[in-house]
Design an enzyme around this catalytic site. Structure first.
Site, PDB file in Angstrom:
ATOM      1  N   ARG A 100      28.017  61.811  48.851  1.00  0.00           N
ATOM      2  CA  ARG A 100      28.831  61.842  47.673  1.00  0.00           C
ATOM      3  C   ARG A 100      30.367  61.398  48.186  1.00  0.00           C
ATOM      4  NH1 ARG A 100      29.365  67.180  43.981  1.00  0.00           N
ATOM      5  NH2 ARG A 100      27.386  66.144  42.939  1.00  0.00           N
ATOM      6  N   HIS A 127      26.224  58.894  38.752  1.00  0.00           N
ATOM      7  CA  HIS A 127      25.803  60.197  39.154  1.00  0.00           C
ATOM      8  C   HIS A 127      23.905  59.982  39.156  1.00  0.00           C
ATOM      9  CE1 HIS A 127      25.328  64.017  40.938  1.00  0.00           C
ATOM     10  NE2 HIS A 127      25.930  64.633  40.119  1.00  0.00           N
ATOM     11  N   GLN A 130      21.726  63.173  38.711  1.00  0.00           N
ATOM     12  CA  GLN A 130      21.883  63.974  38.028  1.00  0.00           C
ATOM     13  C   GLN A 130      21.345  63.671  36.632  1.00  0.00           C
ATOM     14  OE1 GLN A 130      24.041  66.905  37.679  1.00  0.00           O
ATOM     15  NE2 GLN A 130      23.044  67.059  35.866  1.00  0.00           N
ATOM     16  N   ASP A 218      30.789  66.817  29.890  1.00  0.00           N
ATOM     17  CA  ASP A 218      31.311  67.090  31.136  1.00  0.00           C
ATOM     18  C   ASP A 218      32.787  67.273  31.025  1.00  0.00           C
ATOM     19  OD1 ASP A 218      31.112  66.951  33.869  1.00  0.00           O
ATOM     20  OD2 ASP A 218      31.156  64.659  34.053  1.00  0.00           O
ATOM     21  N   CYS A 258      26.221  68.664  33.221  1.00  0.00           N
ATOM     22  CA  CYS A 258      25.742  68.338  34.561  1.00  0.00           C
ATOM     23  C   CYS A 258      26.305  69.674  35.376  1.00  0.00           C
ATOM     24  CB  CYS A 258      26.306  67.388  35.003  1.00  0.00           C
ATOM     25  SG  CYS A 258      28.185  66.961  34.971  1.00  0.00           S
ATOM     26  N   ARG A 286      17.292  69.518  39.245  1.00  0.00           N
ATOM     27  CA  ARG A 286      17.779  68.473  40.113  1.00  0.00           C
ATOM     28  C   ARG A 286      17.017  68.693  41.560  1.00  0.00           C
ATOM     29  NH1 ARG A 286      23.027  67.437  40.540  1.00  0.00           N
ATOM     30  NH2 ARG A 286      22.499  66.102  42.057  1.00  0.00           N
TER      31      ARG A 286
HETATM   32  N1   CP Z   1      26.071  68.622  38.812  1.00  0.00           N
HETATM   33  C1   CP Z   1      26.419  68.651  40.191  1.00  0.00           C
HETATM   34  O1   CP Z   1      26.244  67.391  40.563  1.00  0.00           O
HETATM   35  O2   CP Z   1      26.901  69.602  40.842  1.00  0.00           O
HETATM   36  P1   CP Z   1      27.730  69.776  41.894  1.00  0.00           P
HETATM   37  O3   CP Z   1      29.080  69.212  41.978  1.00  0.00           O
HETATM   38  O4   CP Z   1      27.787  71.365  42.069  1.00  0.00           O
HETATM   39  O5   CP Z   1      26.610  69.269  43.191  1.00  0.00           O
HETATM   40  N1  NVA Z   2      32.212  63.934  36.294  1.00  0.00           N
HETATM   41  C1  NVA Z   2      32.077  65.227  37.404  1.00  0.00           C
HETATM   42  C2  NVA Z   2      31.043  65.418  37.476  1.00  0.00           C
HETATM   43  C3  NVA Z   2      30.504  66.735  38.635  1.00  0.00           C
HETATM   44  C4  NVA Z   2      28.971  66.935  38.813  1.00  0.00           C
HETATM   45  C5  NVA Z   2      33.000  64.846  38.503  1.00  0.00           C
HETATM   46  O1  NVA Z   2      32.958  63.762  38.906  1.00  0.00           O
HETATM   47  O2  NVA Z   2      33.567  65.698  39.130  1.00  0.00           O
END
Ligand code: CP
Ligand code: NVA
Length: 309
Positions: A100, A127, A130, A218, A258, A286
């Site tokens: 990530r 993502h 997701q 989101d 998400c 997930r």
């Molecule tokens: N939706 C998602 O990716 O959640 P986290 O940021 O908790 O991993």
């Molecule tokens: N768009 C959000 C998604 C988190 C899972 C972010 O990138 O913070």
């Protein structure tokens, strides 16, 4: 050449439905295996995470493997050791990286020097895990993907980009309502539309919501955009998903997010906690979809018997 899953299309389009079908089977059978026995995966997280980190760790363990978790705070990544050097070292210790990060290009740069698989656990641009899990959730709730319309209400962000990409791989319709200045990247939209995606872009949430079976939103400020949060609050206010917005969608429409959610901002508590909300199923899935993705990376499954109805 090891496999990568940096974007959805890294899995061949004809196979994507099979991977989703396999995840549904893995969920139904509470699949455990020794596919990853003797293998270790590095979970490298430069941003916070609850779902992705825990579900990947559990997915790897349920497939018999081990994990090592690292962040920029406890590794040399935070002291400017380049990702190019990091991946060449990790390639000699572990059997895969789930990462990530911020710039999506970092994942691509790492991939060029990697001798192990890399999976995108979220970047500023995409993502994919997701959205694959969310598609699995849609298959569970119906209607058939070809008859389903998703309304994306809010920021044209990383999750939106993966939905746009998915719309060129799966037959659903996708309508995005984003405020001016917060559209998804035009090149991502163009590429998906060139590949036959059924996508519409509008500024008007009501237009996107019409006939929608799924209403998705989101956060208004993603990770890394915390300094813009105040400015964004005012711009996005008309894009809040409330009961009135849900009433504009198709009868029986489901609410998706998400997570993590900011109740009272992009979604009201009333909608978030309503019967229409399927956010916990999304979160659960997930785990199952990531097991199926790991199996696609490391296994040799015959996918011919797996297809979405
Ligand atoms: N939706 C998602 O990716 O959640 P986290 O940021 O908790 O991993
Ligand atoms: N768009 C959000 C998604 C988190 C899972 C972010 O990138 O913070």
């Amino acid at each position: 050449m090891p496999k990568k899953f940096l974007v959805i299309e890294d899995i061949d389009k004809p196979l994507l439905g099979s991977v989703v079908a396999r995840a549904l089977e893995m969920k139904r059978t509470k699949q455990r295996s020794d596919l990853l026995a003797g293998r270790n995966i590095a979970l490298v997280f430069e941003k916070h995470s609850t779902r992705t980190r825990v579900s990947f760790e559990i997915a790897v363990r349920q497939l018999g493997g081990g994990v090592v978790y690292m962040t920029q705070h406890d590794s040399q990544l935070g002291r400017d050791e380049p990702v190019e050097d990091t991946i060449r070292v990790l390639s000699r210790y572990v059997d895969g990286v789930v990462m990530r990060t911020f710039e999506h290009s970092k994942l691509e740069r790492m991939w060029k020097l990697s001798s192990i698989p890399i999976i995108n656990a979220l970047s500023d641009d995409y993502h994919p895990c997701q959205v694959m899990g969310d598609i699995m959730t849609m298959v569970e709730y119906g209607p058939k993907l070809a008859d389903a319309k998703i309304a994306w209400i809010g920021d044209g962000n990383n999750v939106a980009h993966s939905w746009i990409e998915a719309a060129s791989c799966f037959p659903f319709e996708l309508a995005l309502a984003c405020p001016e200045g917060y559209d998804p990247k035009p090149e991502i939209v163009r590429q998906a539309m060139n590949q036959g995606a059924r996508i519409t872009l509008t500024r008007d949430p009501a237009e996107a919501l019409a006939r929608a079976n799924y209403v998705y939103t989101d956060v208004w400020a993603s990770m890394g955009q915390e300094d813009q949060a105040q400015d964004r609050m005012a711009v996005f206010r008309p894009y809040q998903v409330d009961a009135a917005a849900m009433a504009l969608a198709a009868p029986g429409a489901k609410f998706m997010h998400c997570l993590p959610a900011h109740q009272g901002e992009e979604v009201t508590t009333e909608v978030f906690e309503s019967e229409a909300s399927i956010v916990w199923d999304e979160a659960e899935n997930r785990l199952h979809i990531q097991k199926a993705i790991l199996e696609w990376v490391y296994g040799d499954l015959d996918y011919s018997k797996y297809c979405l109805a």
